[in-house]
Design a protein around this motif. Structure first.
Motif, PDB file in Angstrom:
ATOM      1  N   ASP A 195      36.798  29.482  33.230  1.00  0.00           N
ATOM      2  CA  ASP A 195      35.526  29.964  33.773  1.00  0.00           C
ATOM      3  C   ASP A 195      35.441  31.490  33.816  1.00  0.00           C
ATOM      4  OD1 ASP A 195      37.248  30.554  35.822  1.00  0.00           O
ATOM      5  OD2 ASP A 195      36.258  29.301  37.332  1.00  0.00           O
ATOM      6  N   ASP A 196      36.325  32.160  33.084  1.00  0.00           N
ATOM      7  CA  ASP A 196      36.288  33.623  32.938  1.00  0.00           C
ATOM      8  C   ASP A 196      36.458  34.359  34.263  1.00  0.00           C
ATOM      9  OD1 ASP A 196      35.853  33.305  30.203  1.00  0.00           O
ATOM     10  OD2 ASP A 196      33.678  33.323  30.431  1.00  0.00           O
ATOM     11  N   THR A 197      37.159  33.739  35.222  1.00  0.00           N
ATOM     12  CA  THR A 197      37.379  34.401  36.510  1.00  0.00           C
ATOM     13  C   THR A 197      38.774  35.003  36.626  1.00  0.00           C
ATOM     14  OG1 THR A 197      38.106  32.319  37.518  1.00  0.00           O
ATOM     15  CG2 THR A 197      35.752  32.881  37.686  1.00  0.00           C
ATOM     16  N   LYS A 198      39.636  34.721  35.647  1.00  0.00           N
ATOM     17  CA  LYS A 198      40.998  35.257  35.684  1.00  0.00           C
ATOM     18  C   LYS A 198      41.360  35.805  34.306  1.00  0.00           C
ATOM     19  CE  LYS A 198      42.743  32.210  39.339  1.00  0.00           C
ATOM     20  NZ  LYS A 198      42.958  33.287  40.337  1.00  0.00           N
ATOM     21  N   LEU A 199      42.015  36.953  34.310  1.00  0.00           N
ATOM     22  CA  LEU A 199      42.490  37.588  33.087  1.00  0.00           C
ATOM     23  C   LEU A 199      44.013  37.511  33.059  1.00  0.00           C
ATOM     24  CD1 LEU A 199      41.958  39.380  30.542  1.00  0.00           C
ATOM     25  CD2 LEU A 199      42.190  41.365  32.063  1.00  0.00           C
ATOM     26  N   TYR A 200      44.549  36.883  32.026  1.00  0.00           N
ATOM     27  CA  TYR A 200      45.998  36.840  31.814  1.00  0.00           C
ATOM     28  C   TYR A 200      46.365  37.903  30.783  1.00  0.00           C
ATOM     29  CZ  TYR A 200      46.192  32.333  34.245  1.00  0.00           C
ATOM     30  OH  TYR A 200      46.125  31.342  35.180  1.00  0.00           O
ATOM     31  N   PHE A 201      47.549  38.464  30.914  1.00  0.00           N
ATOM     32  CA  PHE A 201      47.973  39.498  29.963  1.00  0.00           C
ATOM     33  C   PHE A 201      49.487  39.655  30.021  1.00  0.00           C
ATOM     34  CE2 PHE A 201      47.012  41.512  34.014  1.00  0.00           C
ATOM     35  CZ  PHE A 201      48.087  42.367  34.231  1.00  0.00           C
ATOM     36  N   ALA A 202      50.026  40.404  29.071  1.00  0.00           N
ATOM     37  CA  ALA A 202      51.454  40.713  29.021  1.00  0.00           C
ATOM     38  C   ALA A 202      51.655  42.181  29.354  1.00  0.00           C
ATOM     39  CB  ALA A 202      52.025  40.404  27.638  1.00  0.00           C
ATOM     40  N   SER A 203      52.766  42.478  30.039  1.00  0.00           N
ATOM     41  CA  SER A 203      53.026  43.866  30.431  1.00  0.00           C
ATOM     42  C   SER A 203      54.511  44.058  30.695  1.00  0.00           C
ATOM     43  CB  SER A 203      52.227  44.216  31.692  1.00  0.00           C
ATOM     44  OG  SER A 203      52.497  45.532  32.115  1.00  0.00           O
ATOM     45  N   ASP A 204      54.991  45.267  30.418  1.00  0.00           N
ATOM     46  CA  ASP A 204      56.366  45.622  30.764  1.00  0.00           C
ATOM     47  C   ASP A 204      56.394  46.534  31.986  1.00  0.00           C
ATOM     48  OD1 ASP A 204      55.289  47.898  29.637  1.00  0.00           O
ATOM     49  OD2 ASP A 204      56.907  48.234  28.202  1.00  0.00           O
ATOM     50  N   ARG A 205      55.387  46.417  32.843  1.00  0.00           N
ATOM     51  CA  ARG A 205      55.311  47.236  34.050  1.00  0.00           C
ATOM     52  C   ARG A 205      56.520  46.983  34.944  1.00  0.00           C
ATOM     53  NH1 ARG A 205      49.855  46.205  36.302  1.00  0.00           N
ATOM     54  NH2 ARG A 205      49.400  46.144  34.071  1.00  0.00           N
ATOM     55  N   PRO A 206      56.837  47.948  35.823  1.00  0.00           N
ATOM     56  CA  PRO A 206      57.976  47.776  36.735  1.00  0.00           C
ATOM     57  C   PRO A 206      57.791  46.559  37.630  1.00  0.00           C
ATOM     58  CG  PRO A 206      57.214  50.056  36.722  1.00  0.00           C
ATOM     59  CD  PRO A 206      56.191  49.276  35.961  1.00  0.00           C
ATOM     60  N   GLY A 207      58.929  45.964  38.016  1.00  0.00           N
ATOM     61  CA  GLY A 207      58.894  44.838  38.929  1.00  0.00           C
ATOM     62  C   GLY A 207      58.929  43.486  38.265  1.00  0.00           C
ATOM     63  N   GLY A 208      59.000  43.447  36.929  1.00  0.00           N
ATOM     64  CA  GLY A 208      59.041  42.177  36.227  1.00  0.00           C
ATOM     65  C   GLY A 208      60.456  41.635  36.122  1.00  0.00           C
ATOM     66  N   ASP A 225      42.604  38.512  39.113  1.00  0.00           N
ATOM     67  CA  ASP A 225      41.262  37.981  39.350  1.00  0.00           C
ATOM     68  C   ASP A 225      40.200  38.930  38.805  1.00  0.00           C
ATOM     69  OD1 ASP A 225      42.090  35.665  40.667  1.00  0.00           O
ATOM     70  OD2 ASP A 225      42.209  36.686  42.603  1.00  0.00           O
ATOM     71  N   ILE A 226      39.168  38.355  38.192  1.00  0.00           N
ATOM     72  CA  ILE A 226      37.990  39.119  37.770  1.00  0.00           C
ATOM     73  C   ILE A 226      36.892  38.852  38.796  1.00  0.00           C
ATOM     74  CG2 ILE A 226      36.311  39.542  35.930  1.00  0.00           C
ATOM     75  CD1 ILE A 226      38.319  38.314  33.966  1.00  0.00           C
ATOM     76  N   ASN A 227      36.528  39.844  39.556  1.00  0.00           N
ATOM     77  CA  ASN A 227      35.522  39.674  40.598  1.00  0.00           C
ATOM     78  C   ASN A 227      34.129  39.557  39.990  1.00  0.00           C
ATOM     79  OD1 ASN A 227      37.532  39.905  42.627  1.00  0.00           O
ATOM     80  ND2 ASN A 227      37.463  42.142  42.411  1.00  0.00           N
ATOM     81  N   ALA A 228      33.181  39.077  40.803  1.00  0.00           N
ATOM     82  CA  ALA A 228      31.818  38.855  40.326  1.00  0.00           C
ATOM     83  C   ALA A 228      31.174  40.132  39.805  1.00  0.00           C
ATOM     84  CB  ALA A 228      30.973  38.250  41.447  1.00  0.00           C
ATOM     85  N   ASP A 229      31.567  41.286  40.383  1.00  0.00           N
ATOM     86  CA  ASP A 229      30.982  42.560  39.946  1.00  0.00           C
ATOM     87  C   ASP A 229      31.744  43.176  38.773  1.00  0.00           C
ATOM     88  OD1 ASP A 229      33.307  43.314  41.188  1.00  0.00           O
ATOM     89  OD2 ASP A 229      32.368  44.696  42.626  1.00  0.00           O
ATOM     90  N   GLY A 230      32.738  42.460  38.228  1.00  0.00           N
ATOM     91  CA  GLY A 230      33.493  42.949  37.082  1.00  0.00           C
ATOM     92  C   GLY A 230      34.755  43.707  37.437  1.00  0.00           C
ATOM     93  N   THR A 231      34.913  44.072  38.701  1.00  0.00           N
ATOM     94  CA  THR A 231      36.143  44.755  39.108  1.00  0.00           C
ATOM     95  C   THR A 231      37.306  43.764  39.082  1.00  0.00           C
ATOM     96  OG1 THR A 231      35.713  44.303  41.446  1.00  0.00           O
ATOM     97  CG2 THR A 231      34.899  46.396  40.551  1.00  0.00           C
TER      98      THR A 231
END
Length: 641
Positions: A290-303, A313-319
């Motif tokens: 339903d386009d409310t969650k964005l999945y992605f890959a990242s090597d950011r710290p903490g993984g 989460d993708i909020n209703a206002d796009g944030t």
């Protein structure tokens, strides 16, 4: 003597100059390696080996170059020499094992993994060496996926195919027809752009098929995902702003995910997302149903190591909300990425850390049951032909759940990474519940046999606590399913899996078992219950008694029963004896009033509080629901026929 000395000095000078030259060449090779220009670095390291300069070091670096270029054949060739070196770092045993794995030399790979472990190395809990039968089970498992030709691959890297409204969007390094080509130093290929082709096209795709608008830049762009309404695109791109690459503290240009809008048939209004940073990569976008969650890959710290998969989460206002790591069941200490969510909410992804056939393999998540229905409890390798001994990644599935795409650099492709299409024949299974024919209660531990058209037994199992069974079957076959239980008469059903739609995954075959004759006591006749200090027949009890009447009049006309009634522990013993007799009489009179002949009920007795079903005796603090279980009438079968 002077001439001799002169010659010696010249030789020493030549050797010194040559040494300086080789030293400079090694420095150049290391610089190229550190800039991720592995193709050029490999060429220089090979020259150093030929010149026998710092040979052990150059061989290790050359092997690493090929490993980073995802070339296990050449990597294993040089790692084979590396592991023979004195005092070689133990991690090279692991690297050699991985390269052998990429060559399908699984037994040799396991041996070097054991050497790595014996030398003090720590093997990942997900490592395929933990499951010695994995390769056999994957190759022998029933094939679900079948490959179809894709005719628009190039000699360069093509991957990330995503189909939307009859169009296939994909990332490609082809830059054909362009006068000035920009080359990516890592693999000496042009930078990636996003292309669009008609699904099922038989024609090649050139630079004129590049995505129109502002998404493609002069650096890497892609892959993409598009929302269900077709108006918003999320895509990967190098960290690039105002015609300049932005670098991190190590001088590297990381990846980001951007968002674009469709305006007048052009993708524009490109937006940098809040989850990005110049200090780490964020890439491989995917959306839930339903386009409310964005999945992605990242090597950011903490993984957990390498790159991990995250969701936000993708909020209703796009944030966007705060990214969350999807956890250690999915993520490993190796590279995990390229997530994709199908219409059923299953997460597919690629990983180099889970038990696999090659370098990167494609996996699907498995969710739990009951209270774990929303949790991922395990992952499963998609097996062959989706996976190979090379890199397999960027899996996508079309809304029909039957077709889709993935990418691989396996042998036999046209270029570096190639896009492969697939069609899927989902596993078909027969399932059902084995129930008692008298009261429809499920029968656990029933023996199930699946028989084919030749009379051969092809499967055998027992039902679970709910009487449920499920067996995978072949399509286009005729079958018979038989249920057995020692207290019951066998039942069977015949069914066919011929001429079924591909989308159909289940055939239902419920079975009913009748009790065997002359059973002394059956729990199949449902117990009825009474209110506190009452002996009248409640509406719910009347329904159960009507079932017994139907059974005795229409199903088992010769069946004879006995009635036993009980109370809870509250009240005097003598009073409870009388109350239980009243309950037995009420039950008896109800059955007789409905047409059951008196001679078919041998006794109707009351036992008061003498046969409690639980520990709710006098003086015990029990809840009302526990007392209720004791206020009952039970039926004992004396004769069936």
């Amino acid at each position: 003597m002077k001439l001799k000395n002169y010659i010696l000095v010249c030789i020493a000078l030549i050797l010194s100059i040559n040494g300086f030259a080789q030293q400079g060449k090694q420095k150049r090779a290391d610089t190229l390696f550190n800039k991720f220009s592995f193709v050029k670095a490999a060429k220089v390291y090979r020259e150093l080996i030929q010149n026998n300069y710092n040979r052990d070091y150059a061989t290790r670096q050359l092997a690493d170059c090929y490993a980073l270029l995802r070339d296990p054949r050449n990597a294993s060739r040089y790692y084979k020499s590396v592991v023979k070196q004195d005092n070689v770092p133990v991690e090279y045993y692991y690297k050699y094992a991985q390269s052998l794995r990429g060559m399908k030399k699984y037994d040799d790979s396991r041996q070097w993994l054991q050497t790595f472990k014996d030398s003090g190395g720590v093997i990942n809990s997900n490592d395929f060496s933990k499951d010695l039968n994995f390769i056999t089970s994957v190759f022998n498992s029933k094939q679900q996926y079948f490959l179809d030709k894709v005719r628009f691959n190039s000699k360069y890297s093509d991957f990330g195919a995503f189909e939307k409204d009859g169009q296939v969007y994909f990332a490609s390094a082809r830059d054909e027809g362009v006068a000035v080509k920009r080359v990516y130093g890592w693999n000496e290929q042009p930078f990636l752009d996003i292309y669009v082709a008609q699904a099922g096209t038989r024609r090649n795709v050139n630079h004129t098929a590049k995505l129109k608008g502002d998404v493609n830049s002069i650096y890497h762009d892609g892959p993409v995902v598009i929302t269900k309404d077709g108006q918003t695109m999320y895509f990967s791109r190098n960290n690039y702003k105002d015609q300049v690459e932005e670098k991190d503290s190590k001088g590297l240009t990381n990846m980001k995910i951007f968002r674009a809008k469709l305006r007048d048939s052009l993708w524009t209004d490109v937006e940098d997302l809040s989850i990005n940073s110049a200090d780490f990569s964020t890439q491989h976008p995917a959306l839930n149903n339903d386009d409310t969650k964005l999945y992605f890959a990242s090597d950011r710290p903490g993984g957990y190591g390498g790159s991990d998969i995250y969701v936000v989460d993708i909020n209703a206002d796009g944030t966007l909300g705060e990214p969350e790591n999807v956890g250690p069941v999915i993520n490993t200490d190796q590279a995990d990425g390229f997530p994709f969510i199908n219409n059923e909410g299953t997460l597919f992804f690629s990983s180099g850390g889970h038990v696999g056939l090659g370098l990167l393999d494609i996996f699907a998540t498995i969710k739990g049951e009951d209270d774990q229905a929303d949790e991922v409890v395990d992952v499963i390798n998609l097996g062959v032909p989706i996976n190979s001994n090379k890199d397999d990644f960027s899996f996508s599935m079309n809304p029909n759940g039957i077709t889709g795409y993935f990418a691989s650099n396996r042998v036999g492709g046209r270029g570096d990474d190639d896009i492969y299409a697939y069609h899927r024949k989902p596993v078909l299974h027969v399932e059902g519940v084995v129930s008692d024919a008298i009261n429809s209660k499920p029968i656990p531990n029933s023996v199930i046999q699946l028989i084919n058209s030749k009379g051969e037994k092809v499967a055998y199992m027992t039902t679970d606590k709910n009487g449920f069974y499920q067996i995978n079957i072949d399509r286009n076959q005729d079958y018979k399913i038989i249920a057995s239980q020692k207290k019951y008469i066998d039942d069977y059903r015949t069914f066919t899996s011929k001429h079924l739609q591909t989308e159909l995954t289940s055939i239902t075959a419920n079975l009913l078992l009748n009790p065997v004759p002359d059973v002394i006591k059956l729990a199949e006749l449902n117990t009825i219950y009474f209110d506190f200090n009452k002996h009248n027949i409640r509406p719910d009890a009347a329904l159960e008694l009507d079932k017994i009447v139907d059974l005795m009049l229409n199903v088992y006309p010769e069946m004879v029963i006995r009635i036993e009634s009980h109370t809870d522990s509250r009240g005097l013993l003598s009073y409870n004896d009388k109350l239980s007799i009243d309950r037995a009489n009420s039950t008896y009179e109800y059955l007789i009033s409905k047409g059951v002949k008196p001679e078919r009920i041998t006794e109707h007795q009351g036992f008061g509080e003498r046969r409690l079903t639980n520990g709710c005796e006098d003086g015990q603090n029990c809840e009302e629901k526990d007392h209720q279980l004791n206020r009952r009438t039970q039926f004992i079968v004396i004769k069936m026929e």
